[in-house]
Every structure is written in structure tokens, then in C-alpha cells.
Scaffold this motif. Structure first.
Motif, mmCIF file in Angstrom:
data_model
loop_
_atom_site.group_PDB
_atom_site.id
_atom_site.type_symbol
_atom_site.label_atom_id
_atom_site.label_comp_id
_atom_site.label_asym_id
_atom_site.label_seq_id
_atom_site.Cartn_x
_atom_site.Cartn_y
_atom_site.Cartn_z
ATOM 1 N N ILE A 14 -3.167 -0.521 5.909
ATOM 2 C CA ILE A 14 -2.639 -1.454 4.794
ATOM 3 C C ILE A 14 -1.341 -1.343 5.094
ATOM 4 O O ILE A 14 -0.682 -0.291 4.802
ATOM 5 N N PHE A 15 -0.093 -1.962 4.699
ATOM 6 C CA PHE A 15 1.250 -1.993 4.810
ATOM 7 C C PHE A 15 2.073 -2.974 3.796
ATOM 8 O O PHE A 15 1.172 -3.807 3.404
ATOM 9 N N ALA A 16 3.083 -2.164 2.876
ATOM 10 C CA ALA A 16 3.650 -3.056 2.466
ATOM 11 C C ALA A 16 4.574 -3.801 2.994
ATOM 12 O O ALA A 16 4.333 -4.096 4.689
ATOM 13 N N MET A 17 5.216 -4.999 2.102
ATOM 14 C CA MET A 17 5.570 -6.303 3.131
ATOM 15 C C MET A 17 7.122 -6.012 3.805
ATOM 16 O O MET A 17 7.512 -6.406 4.682
ATOM 17 N N GLU A 35 -3.354 2.051 -4.244
ATOM 18 C CA GLU A 35 -2.424 2.935 -5.097
ATOM 19 C C GLU A 35 -1.946 4.035 -4.147
ATOM 20 O O GLU A 35 -2.614 4.096 -1.945
ATOM 21 N N PHE A 36 -0.500 4.344 -3.800
ATOM 22 C CA PHE A 36 0.142 5.199 -2.681
ATOM 23 C C PHE A 36 -0.049 6.504 -3.265
ATOM 24 O O PHE A 36 1.464 6.400 -4.451
ATOM 25 N N ASN A 45 2.012 -8.850 -2.569
ATOM 26 C CA ASN A 45 1.447 -9.148 -1.471
ATOM 27 C C ASN A 45 2.091 -8.111 -0.503
ATOM 28 O O ASN A 45 2.433 -7.684 -0.642
ATOM 29 N N TYR A 46 0.408 -7.947 0.592
ATOM 30 C CA TYR A 46 0.709 -6.871 1.345
ATOM 31 C C TYR A 46 -0.138 -6.967 2.307
ATOM 32 O O TYR A 46 -1.017 -7.776 2.185
ATOM 33 N N ILE A 47 0.082 -6.434 3.870
ATOM 34 C CA ILE A 47 -0.240 -6.921 4.907
ATOM 35 C C ILE A 47 -1.815 -6.511 5.407
ATOM 36 O O ILE A 47 -1.779 -4.773 5.072
ATOM 37 N N TYR A 48 -2.038 -6.488 6.420
ATOM 38 C CA TYR A 48 -3.899 -5.244 6.525
ATOM 39 C C TYR A 48 -4.426 -5.937 7.792
ATOM 40 O O TYR A 48 -3.888 -7.528 8.366
ATOM 41 N N ASP A 62 -8.765 -8.226 13.373
ATOM 42 C CA ASP A 62 -8.170 -8.896 12.119
ATOM 43 C C ASP A 62 -6.488 -8.732 11.799
ATOM 44 O O ASP A 62 -6.419 -7.609 11.280
ATOM 45 N N LYS A 63 -5.427 -9.893 11.349
ATOM 46 C CA LYS A 63 -4.597 -9.398 10.546
ATOM 47 C C LYS A 63 -4.423 -10.419 9.108
ATOM 48 O O LYS A 63 -5.158 -11.244 9.610
ATOM 49 N N GLY A 64 -3.856 -10.399 8.420
ATOM 50 C CA GLY A 64 -3.711 -10.982 7.399
ATOM 51 C C GLY A 64 -3.133 -10.393 6.103
ATOM 52 O O GLY A 64 -2.888 -9.412 5.430
ATOM 53 N N GLN A 65 -2.944 -11.441 5.251
ATOM 54 C CA GLN A 65 -2.234 -11.039 3.637
ATOM 55 C C GLN A 65 -3.153 -10.446 2.775
ATOM 56 O O GLN A 65 -4.157 -11.294 2.247
ATOM 57 N N LEU A 66 -3.052 -10.090 1.840
ATOM 58 C CA LEU A 66 -3.624 -9.388 0.820
ATOM 59 C C LEU A 66 -2.969 -9.959 -0.717
ATOM 60 O O LEU A 66 -1.713 -9.220 -0.120
ATOM 61 N N LEU A 67 -3.335 -9.838 -1.892
ATOM 62 C CA LEU A 67 -2.681 -9.962 -2.957
ATOM 63 C C LEU A 67 -3.078 -9.124 -3.739
ATOM 64 O O LEU A 67 -4.187 -9.078 -4.561
ATOM 65 N N LEU A 68 -2.508 -8.073 -4.566
ATOM 66 C CA LEU A 68 -2.451 -6.973 -4.808
ATOM 67 C C LEU A 68 -2.306 -8.023 -6.761
ATOM 68 O O LEU A 68 -1.246 -7.482 -6.923
ATOM 69 N N ILE A 69 -3.070 -7.445 -7.972
ATOM 70 C CA ILE A 69 -3.163 -8.157 -8.719
ATOM 71 C C ILE A 69 -3.319 -7.031 -10.284
ATOM 72 O O ILE A 69 -4.969 -6.309 -9.921
ATOM 73 N N ARG A 70 -2.366 -6.948 -10.787
ATOM 74 C CA ARG A 70 -2.600 -5.686 -11.891
ATOM 75 C C ARG A 70 -2.623 -6.102 -13.012
ATOM 76 O O ARG A 70 -2.188 -7.625 -13.579
#
Length: 70
Positions: A14-17, A35-36, A45-48, A62-70
Motif C-alpha cells: 500500500i502506498f500513499a498518493m 494505520e501507519f 485514496n491510496y494505491i495498492y 494487479d494495481k489500483g486505488q482504494l478509498l479509505l473512509i473513516r
């Protein structure tokens, strides 16, 4: 992620934008909890990147983006 076939090797990153690497797992049972370094990451958004080998030895990425919602 839930694989549709058996796999030999697996790695989730997982990577930050910004490109900062924030998480790695080599187990399907151990995913990112948002968490980090012990602190909650901001919503957004984060990159996986998922790398794995199937039973025939073929490598997949496989690559893409995910949306972290709190």
C-alpha cells in the motif's frame, strides 16, 4: 483480496498518493488496517499493488486505488 485460485506467493503493498510506502503483507490473512506507524491514516485514496504467482508459476501484478473512509 480473496483469490479465485490457489497461489504460491503473495505480496500486498500500500502506498500513499505521494508515493510513500506505508504497508506490506505477504499473507492473505493479514490486510491493511488503515494505520501507519501506529497512527490512523487520513481518509482518501491510496494505491495498492498485489504481486502473486499462481500454481503454474505464472507471475501476476494487479494495481489500483482504494478509498479509505473513516
Amino acid at each position: 483480496p480473496v483469490p479465485s485460485a490457489d497461489i504460491q506467493q503473495y505480496q500486498l503493498d500500500i502506498f500513499a498518493m505521494s508515493g510513500q510506502h506505508i504497508f506490506t503483507s505477504r499473507s492473505l490473512e493479514y490486510g491493511w488496517n488503515g494505520e501507519f506507524q501506529g497512527g490512523a491514516m487520513d481518509s482518501g485514496n491510496y494505491i495498492y499493488v498485489i504481486k502473486y504467482k499462481d500454481n503454474s508459476g505464472k507471475e501476476h501484478i494487479d494495481k489500483g486505488q482504494l478509498l479509505l473512509i473513516r
